[in-house]
Design an enzyme around this catalytic site. Structure first.
Site, short mmCIF file in Angstrom:
data_model
loop_
_atom_site.label_atom_id
_atom_site.label_comp_id
_atom_site.label_asym_id
_atom_site.label_seq_id
_atom_site.Cartn_x
_atom_site.Cartn_y
_atom_site.Cartn_z
N ASN A 1 -4.56 102.29 111.88
CA ASN A 1 -4.87 103.60 112.47
C ASN A 1 -5.60 104.42 111.41
O ASN A 1 -4.99 104.87 110.44
CB ASN A 1 -3.55 104.27 112.89
CG ASN A 1 -3.76 105.71 113.32
OD1 ASN A 1 -4.87 106.14 113.61
ND2 ASN A 1 -2.65 106.46 113.38
N TRP A 2 -6.90 104.59 111.61
CA TRP A 2 -7.69 105.30 110.61
C TRP A 2 -7.46 106.81 110.63
O TRP A 2 -7.85 107.50 109.70
CB TRP A 2 -9.19 105.03 110.84
CG TRP A 2 -9.62 103.64 110.53
CD1 TRP A 2 -8.87 102.66 109.92
CD2 TRP A 2 -10.91 103.07 110.78
NE1 TRP A 2 -9.60 101.52 109.80
CE2 TRP A 2 -10.86 101.74 110.31
CE3 TRP A 2 -12.09 103.54 111.35
CZ2 TRP A 2 -11.97 100.88 110.40
CZ3 TRP A 2 -13.18 102.69 111.45
CH2 TRP A 2 -13.11 101.38 110.98
N LYS A 3 -6.91 107.32 111.70
CA LYS A 3 -6.75 108.78 111.86
C LYS A 3 -8.12 109.44 111.67
O LYS A 3 -9.13 108.86 112.06
CB LYS A 3 -5.69 109.32 110.89
CG LYS A 3 -4.42 108.46 110.92
CD LYS A 3 -3.29 109.06 110.16
CE LYS A 3 -2.09 108.11 110.26
NZ LYS A 3 -0.87 108.67 109.71
N HIS B 1 1.06 109.25 119.41
CA HIS B 1 1.23 109.17 117.96
C HIS B 1 1.93 110.44 117.46
O HIS B 1 1.72 111.52 117.99
CB HIS B 1 -0.13 108.99 117.26
CG HIS B 1 0.05 108.74 115.79
ND1 HIS B 1 0.17 109.77 114.89
CD2 HIS B 1 0.17 107.59 115.09
CE1 HIS B 1 0.36 109.25 113.68
NE2 HIS B 1 0.36 107.93 113.78
N GLU C 1 1.44 112.41 115.12
CA GLU C 1 0.59 113.58 114.82
C GLU C 1 0.15 114.28 116.09
O GLU C 1 -0.01 115.50 116.13
CB GLU C 1 -0.59 113.14 113.95
CG GLU C 1 -0.14 112.86 112.52
CD GLU C 1 -0.77 111.66 111.87
OE1 GLU C 1 -1.89 111.28 112.25
OE2 GLU C 1 -0.12 111.08 110.96
N GLU D 1 7.68 104.53 114.85
CA GLU D 1 7.24 105.13 113.59
C GLU D 1 8.10 106.35 113.29
O GLU D 1 7.86 107.43 113.84
CB GLU D 1 5.77 105.57 113.70
CG GLU D 1 4.80 104.44 113.98
CD GLU D 1 3.39 104.85 113.65
OE1 GLU D 1 2.81 104.25 112.74
OE2 GLU D 1 2.87 105.79 114.27
N GLY E 1 2.98 108.46 106.18
CA GLY E 1 2.15 109.08 105.15
C GLY E 1 2.95 109.65 103.99
O GLY E 1 2.41 110.39 103.16
N SER F 1 4.25 104.15 106.33
CA SER F 1 4.10 103.71 104.94
C SER F 1 4.19 102.19 104.76
O SER F 1 4.80 101.70 103.81
CB SER F 1 5.13 104.43 104.04
OG SER F 1 4.87 105.82 104.03
N GLY G 1 -1.33 103.05 108.61
CA GLY G 1 -2.23 104.20 108.46
C GLY G 1 -3.04 104.08 107.18
O GLY G 1 -4.05 103.38 107.12
N GLY G 2 -2.56 104.75 106.12
CA GLY G 2 -3.29 104.83 104.85
C GLY G 2 -3.80 103.49 104.34
O GLY G 2 -4.95 103.38 103.89
P1 PGA Z 1 0.96 105.53 107.22
O1 PGA Z 1 0.65 105.95 108.75
O2 PGA Z 1 0.92 104.02 107.17
O3 PGA Z 1 -0.11 106.18 106.40
O4 PGA Z 1 2.34 106.04 106.91
C1 PGA Z 1 1.15 105.22 109.83
C2 PGA Z 1 0.73 105.83 111.15
O5 PGA Z 1 0.72 107.07 111.26
O6 PGA Z 1 0.39 105.14 112.11
#
Ligand code: PGA
Length: 258
Positions: A13-15, A99, A101, A171, A177, A217, A238-239
């Site tokens: 997930n690049w966000k 998600h 966010e 999640e 994050g 994470s 994500g990251g």
């Molecule tokens: P993260 O994000 O791996 O940076 O914690 C995961 C996500 O939000 O899908």
């Protein structure tokens, strides 16, 4: 024991990260490494504005390309939103829904979730339906109640015959994050609860078709342990999905490091 009845699914997930050039580079690198994909499913969830270009580059590979959100109406006065059909038109074959966010930064309520999941399925987009508790909810012993509420809303319009197209991502909000991963015990217990809920909701045969991913994470050094947890069918990253050097070792979690 790890259940590999379901094909492992590693999703990035690049966000709201990367730019066009770096996005295309990353797709080219991962595409080159994936070959015919074979025994695992790999996908990126891309900013909507880059979807057309990214999916053009991904063409001819098994790499899945998805949107990060959708609106459930087909068209209309919804400024800033993207319809399922529009995602399809620019090459997406899947989409993230709910998600954390979207829920916590943009305050998407539970009662949109069922309609979003239904709209995705009706438009031939494979949804990953995301759920997760906040730290306060976990500390207050409300994890199970919160996740069940989120599951009920997301599955409101799901039929048994939809299940093979559905993925859930667990999640924990406090692990996204933050560098803090849930322990394998926490992940195992929560995934077991989700799977039990699914069996009650859609019956065991259909429940067994739904993949449940862990996210929060995920890094190259914890991917293997997380994938070894019972009922974990994949990872939402994500990251660490923003660079081939960190994403590919996660995709190849079961291979010895070079
Ligand atoms: P993260 O994000 O791996 O940076 O914690 C995961 C996500 O939000 O899908």
């Amino acid at each position: 024991m790890t259940n590999r009845a379901r094909k492992p699914y590693i999703a990035g997930n690049w966000k709201m990260n990367l730019d066009r050039a770096r996005s295309l580079d990353l797709i080219k690198t991962v595409k080159g490494r994936l070959g015919d994909g074979g025994d695992r499913e790999v996908a990126f969830f891309v900013p909507a504005i880059y979807l057309a270009d990214v999916s053009a580059v991904a063409q001819g590979s098994p790499l899945g390309i998805g949107g990060q959100n959708l609106w459930f109406e087909a068209n209309g006065a919804f400024t800033g939103e993207v319809a399922p059909r529009m995602l399809r038109e620019v090459g997406a074959d899947r989409v993230l829904i709910g998600h954390s966010e979207r829920r916590h930064v943009f305050h998407e309520p539970d009662d949109w979730m069922g309609r979003k999941v239904r709209a995705a399925l009706d438009c031939d987009l494979l949804p990953i339906y995301c759920i997760g508790e906040t730290l306060d909810e976990r500390k207050g012993n409300r994890t199970e109640r919160v996740l069940k509420r989120q599951l009920e809303s997301g599955f409101e319009k799901v039929k048994v015959e939809d299940c093979h197209r559905l993925t859930i991502a667990y999640e924990p909000v406090w692990a996204i994050g933050t560098g803090e991963t849930a322990t394998t015990e926490q992940v195992g217990a929560t995934h077991k609860m989700i799977r039990k809920w699914l069996a009650v909701r859609v019956g065991e045969p259909a429940a067994n078709l739904v993949r449940v991913l862990y996210g929060g994470s995920v890094k190259p050094d914890n991917a293997k342990d997380l994938m070894a947890v019972e009922h974990v069918d994949g990872l939402l990253v994500g990251g660490a999905s923003l660079q081939a050097e960190t994403f590919l070792p996660i995709v190849e979690y079961d291979r010895a490091p070079a």
